[in-house]
Design an enzyme around this catalytic site. Sequence first.
Site, PDB file in Angstrom:
ATOM      1  CG  HIS A 197      -0.264   0.136   2.527  1.00  0.00           C
ATOM      2  ND1 HIS A 197       0.576  -0.820   3.054  1.00  0.00           N
ATOM      3  CD2 HIS A 197      -0.286   1.146   3.437  1.00  0.00           C
ATOM      4  CE1 HIS A 197       1.030  -0.418   4.220  1.00  0.00           C
ATOM      5  NE2 HIS A 197       0.540   0.780   4.486  1.00  0.00           N
TER       6      HIS A 197
ATOM      7  CG  HIS B  41       0.138   4.571   4.752  1.00  0.00           C
ATOM      8  ND1 HIS B  41      -0.653   3.754   5.534  1.00  0.00           N
ATOM      9  CD2 HIS B  41      -0.598   5.680   4.468  1.00  0.00           C
ATOM     10  CE1 HIS B  41      -1.836   4.354   5.716  1.00  0.00           C
ATOM     11  NE2 HIS B  41      -1.822   5.518   5.078  1.00  0.00           N
TER      12      HIS B  41
ATOM     13  CG  ASP C 190       5.178   2.783   7.018  1.00  0.00           C
ATOM     14  OD1 ASP C 190       4.307   3.251   6.261  1.00  0.00           O
ATOM     15  OD2 ASP C 190       4.906   2.016   7.967  1.00  0.00           O
ATOM     16  CG  HIS C 191       4.369  -0.102   3.953  1.00  0.00           C
ATOM     17  ND1 HIS C 191       4.448  -1.413   4.361  1.00  0.00           N
ATOM     18  CD2 HIS C 191       3.972   0.606   5.040  1.00  0.00           C
ATOM     19  CE1 HIS C 191       4.094  -1.500   5.633  1.00  0.00           C
ATOM     20  NE2 HIS C 191       3.801  -0.287   6.074  1.00  0.00           N
TER      21      HIS C 191
ATOM     22  CG  HIS D  76      -3.797  -0.133   6.329  1.00  0.00           C
ATOM     23  ND1 HIS D  76      -3.551  -0.204   7.688  1.00  0.00           N
ATOM     24  CD2 HIS D  76      -2.872   0.733   5.837  1.00  0.00           C
ATOM     25  CE1 HIS D  76      -2.533   0.599   7.976  1.00  0.00           C
ATOM     26  NE2 HIS D  76      -2.102   1.175   6.882  1.00  0.00           N
TER      27      HIS D  76
ATOM     28  CG  ASP E 221       0.974  -1.311   7.323  1.00  0.00           C
ATOM     29  OD1 ASP E 221       1.757  -2.091   7.901  1.00  0.00           O
ATOM     30  OD2 ASP E 221       1.142  -0.080   7.284  1.00  0.00           O
TER      31      ASP E 221
ATOM     32  CG  HIS F  86       4.912  -2.487  10.094  1.00  0.00           C
ATOM     33  ND1 HIS F  86       3.867  -1.967  10.840  1.00  0.00           N
ATOM     34  CD2 HIS F  86       5.027  -1.666   9.032  1.00  0.00           C
ATOM     35  CE1 HIS F  86       3.376  -0.902  10.231  1.00  0.00           C
ATOM     36  NE2 HIS F  86       4.066  -0.688   9.142  1.00  0.00           N
TER      37      HIS F  86
HETATM   38 ZN   LIG Z   1       3.184   0.649   7.697  1.00  0.00          ZN
END
Ligand SMILES: [Zn+2]
Length: 295
Positions: free
Chosen positions: A57, A59, A61-62, A135, A198, A256
Amino acid sequence: MVLGTASQVPTRHRNHNGYLLRWDGEGILFDPGEGTQRQMLRAGVAAHDINRICITHFHGDHSLGLAGVIQRINLDQVPHPVAAHYPASGQKFFDRLRYATAYRETVPLREEPVAEDGPVAQGGSYLLETRRLSHPVESFGYRITEPDGRRMVPERLARHGIKGPDVGRIQREGRLGGVTLEDVSEPRPGQCFAFVMDTRLCPGVHALAEGCDMLVIESTFLDEDERLATDHGHLTAGQAARVAREAGVRHLVLTHFSQRYTDPAEFERQARAAGFEGELTVAADLMRVPLPKRR
Ligand SMILES: [Zn+2]
């Protein structure tokens, strides 16, 4: 290969997410967060090692690391094409990251957005499938399955007097004179790997984990913060471990982690308390985690 293990923000000890799966000579990069390019260097992973990129996805951090990784693949003139999978609803984010700054494109990058559950690619020795997760932004988990095969048994080959080039012949043709492939081999179950990032608990989590040899799964929170986890679309250590237990996972990799926790051992304690008895790794940056040996 674990490149990073932090959720949301990096810490002094944890980079943003990032994982490279090596599978029969192919490299699959999952969820490259910010700083992934430098983590690759520290982990001994080259741009050449990447054949496929899978994003759960959009976001940061990914996915913030995509810009750097894509430019590095082109700078190094990687000699093979690279495929990228990501939620189709995030196409505009992918476009921005792919063309974040000026560079010379030298490597074909195949965009293969994911819009629904099911198979998305057939690699040389595996099938790549996705399942929708739950999510605040659209999120897909990934599952890699090797087809079942057969393993030759040397004693049985010897008993039937089959050796040298005849071994290859019976493998290819299924029989040799009166001897069948079944007479000299045994079933070899294919291996399976799942990547679940997530999500709160949902049917996709269970479907992805089912019967996996290795499950890499987010456990952002500890069990005492389950309410927070559900509200923000995340899992706790205990929830992740119960999924793995029910799915018969052999090796569970928790990762994570929220920066609010300081003791990684607590994730292990809660996963064990949830009844998971298989192999368990609480991921740390730059850790190498081998797939379990074939059954
Ligand atoms: Zn994340």
